[in-house]
Design an enzyme around this catalytic site. Structure first.
Site, short mmCIF file in Angstrom:
data_model
loop_
_atom_site.label_atom_id
_atom_site.label_comp_id
_atom_site.label_asym_id
_atom_site.label_seq_id
_atom_site.Cartn_x
_atom_site.Cartn_y
_atom_site.Cartn_z
N SER A 1 -4.24 32.76 -28.80
CA SER A 1 -4.74 33.88 -28.99
C SER A 1 -4.12 35.21 -29.91
CB SER A 1 -5.07 34.64 -27.67
OG SER A 1 -5.91 34.21 -26.70
N ASP B 1 -9.55 30.73 -18.88
CA ASP B 1 -9.16 29.45 -19.36
C ASP B 1 -8.68 28.40 -18.55
OD1 ASP B 1 -10.41 30.26 -21.62
OD2 ASP B 1 -8.82 30.91 -22.65
C1 S3P Z 1 -9.67 34.65 -26.02
C2 S3P Z 1 -10.57 35.27 -25.15
C3 S3P Z 1 -11.43 34.65 -24.14
C4 S3P Z 1 -10.90 33.04 -23.93
C5 S3P Z 1 -10.61 32.32 -25.09
C6 S3P Z 1 -9.71 33.32 -25.97
C7 S3P Z 1 -9.22 35.43 -26.94
O1 S3P Z 1 -12.86 34.47 -24.47
O2 S3P Z 1 -11.70 32.16 -23.11
O3 S3P Z 1 -10.14 31.04 -25.03
O4 S3P Z 1 -8.26 35.18 -27.73
O5 S3P Z 1 -9.66 36.76 -27.30
P1 S3P Z 1 -13.73 35.61 -24.05
O6 S3P Z 1 -13.37 36.59 -24.80
O7 S3P Z 1 -15.14 35.02 -24.75
O8 S3P Z 1 -13.70 35.93 -22.57
#
Ligand code: S3P
Length: 423
Positions: A14, A306
């Site tokens: 992220s 996750d």
């Molecule tokens: C993420 C947010 C999450 C997560 C993804 C990474 C991010 O998704 O599941 O693996 O880096 O902002 P969502 O924002 O759709 O919940």
């Protein structure tokens, strides 16, 4: 067959996406160490370069020169950008590009083309963006520029949608306010502020203002807790295990899985290190006997979204019935992860049921083995299934497990190294 030793997981996915994509807007030059080297981050990096960005070296260590929003494109010709499998790339990029002059078409692979994009287009349209999805899905066409700020309720609890609105606001004419009923990962806010932008959080409301960003001279990306989770949770499940993950991201919006594991009775030791712009440190998990079931509340879900496949495996080997409340967002991941967890844990003999949006897992003492398992090309499910087989001391083929490179290319190597403490 214990898991023993030290682990340095890849740089947080992220944070890595945000570093690379925000360099499209920021001025200055930054030497990055520890950038995630997974397929998804490489996708963001390829797009950064295709829009004129300079990134010398390759993950994990690069020198990135900010583009300051001056994309190297012909504003009258549509630029096609391939987001491959990466939902984070597509959503953050859509927000960021919606504020810049140019015409863009964001597309992805078949899995990404099945994920909802109208929930992203909607707030951006309210900001004045000209954005069209394809029946609610990718490809997404964007004609950038001319945005103003909005008040936005992040009802879905998605950090990607919040991030898209904040990044769009940086190039808008007025501030935006994002309100979150439940906090989601706050990397966009932290990095925008670290890069000199104006974002403040008061209670449940984040206010972002238009303005420029400047890259810091150096940045070290902490390790990805979502990657470390496979081995940390695995250590709590496999007798005689002891795993230490070094220098991982430990922000409160990401470590829900450690809190749940703690409640289930695992032995966890945390040593905090750096705090800015992100909290990081070392985590050791040691096998401590059989875990006990717990209830994961809807308030906890964004902080462990996750890690649910791996926590569901922990529940499958714990005493009693664990419930994960309100996990409907799992249906919208790389696969319908809720159904996939149910089928694959079911194939291992575990009693799993879904009632409404709640997931129930009843623990058992021994997993049974099918002839094959099927990850459905879902990287996080594939790695969970590898740990399930490790816990069962067995080996059966896992279909589609090459998908692990999406987030963790060195997973198999790390698994082999930690196996029996060869680290
Ligand atoms: C993420 C947010 C999450 C997560 C993804 C990474 C991010 O998704 O599941 O693996 O880096 O902002 P969502 O924002 O759709 O919940």
């Amino acid at each position: 067959m214990a898991l023993r030793g030290e682990l340095i997981p890849p740089g947080d996915k992220s944070v890595s996406h945000r570093l690379v994509l925000m360099a499209l807007l920021a001025e200055g030059e930054m030497s990055v160490t520890g950038l995630g080297d997974c397929e998804d981050v490489k996708t963001s990096l390829a797009i950064f370069r295709s829009l004129g960005g300079s990134a010398l070296g390759g993950p994990p260590n690069l020198t990135i020169k900010g583009l300051g929003g001056r994309l190297n494109i012909d504003p009258d010709r549509e630029v096609e950008l391939d987001c491959a499998n990466s939902g984070t790339t597509m959503r953050l990029l859509a927000g960021l590009l919606a504020g810049l002059p140019g015409r863009f078409l964001l597309d992805g692979d078949i899995q990404l083309r099945r994920r909802p994009m109208e929930r992203l287009a909607d707030p951006l349209r309210q900001m004045g963006a000209r954005i069209e999805t394809t029946n609610g899905l990718a490809p997404i066409a964007i004609q950038g520029g001319g945005l103003h700020g909005i008040d936005y309720q992040n009802q879905e609890g998605s950090a990607q949608l919040k991030g898209a609105v904040i990044l769009a606001t940086l190039s808008a004419s007025s501030p935006s306010r994002v309100t979150e009923p439940i906090p989601t990962r706050d990397h966009t806010e932290r990095l925008v502020s670290y890069f000199g932008g104006r974002v403040t959080t008061t209670g449940a409301t984040i206010e972002a203002s238009p303005g420029s960003l400047t890259l810091p001279a150096d940045f070290h990306t902490p390790g990805d807790p979502s990657s470390a989770a496979f081995f940390l949770v695995g250590a709590a499940l496999i007798p005689e295990s002891r795993v230490t993950a070094r220098q991982i991201l430990l922000s409160s919006t990401r470590i829900g899985f450690l809190k749940v594991l703690d409640r289930m009775g695992a032995s966890i030791a945390i040593t905090l290190g750096k705090d800015r712009p992100e909290t990081s440190g070392d985590v050791t998990v040691e096998y401590n006997g059989r875990l006990t079931a717990t209830e994961v509340t809807k308030e906890e879900v964004p902080s462990l979204i996750d890690e649910i496949p791996m926590l569901a495996l922990a529940a499958a080997l714990a005493e009693g019935e664990t419930v994960f409340r309100q996990v409907r967002e799992l249906r919208l991941k790389e696969t319908d992860r809720l159904t996939a967890i149910k089928h694959q844990l079911g194939a291992l003999g575990v009693k799993v049921r879904v009632e409404g949006d709640d997931l129930f897992v009843t623990g058992l003492t021994k997993l049974t083995l099918p002839e094959t398992l099927d990850s459905g090309h879902d990287h996080r499910l594939a790695m969970t299934l590898h740990l399930a087989l490790k816990a069962a001391r067995a080996s059966v083929p896992i279909l589609g497990d090459e998908s692990m490179a999406i987030s963790y290319p060195a997973f198999q190597a790390d698994l082999a190294r930690l196996d029996e403490g060869q680290a």
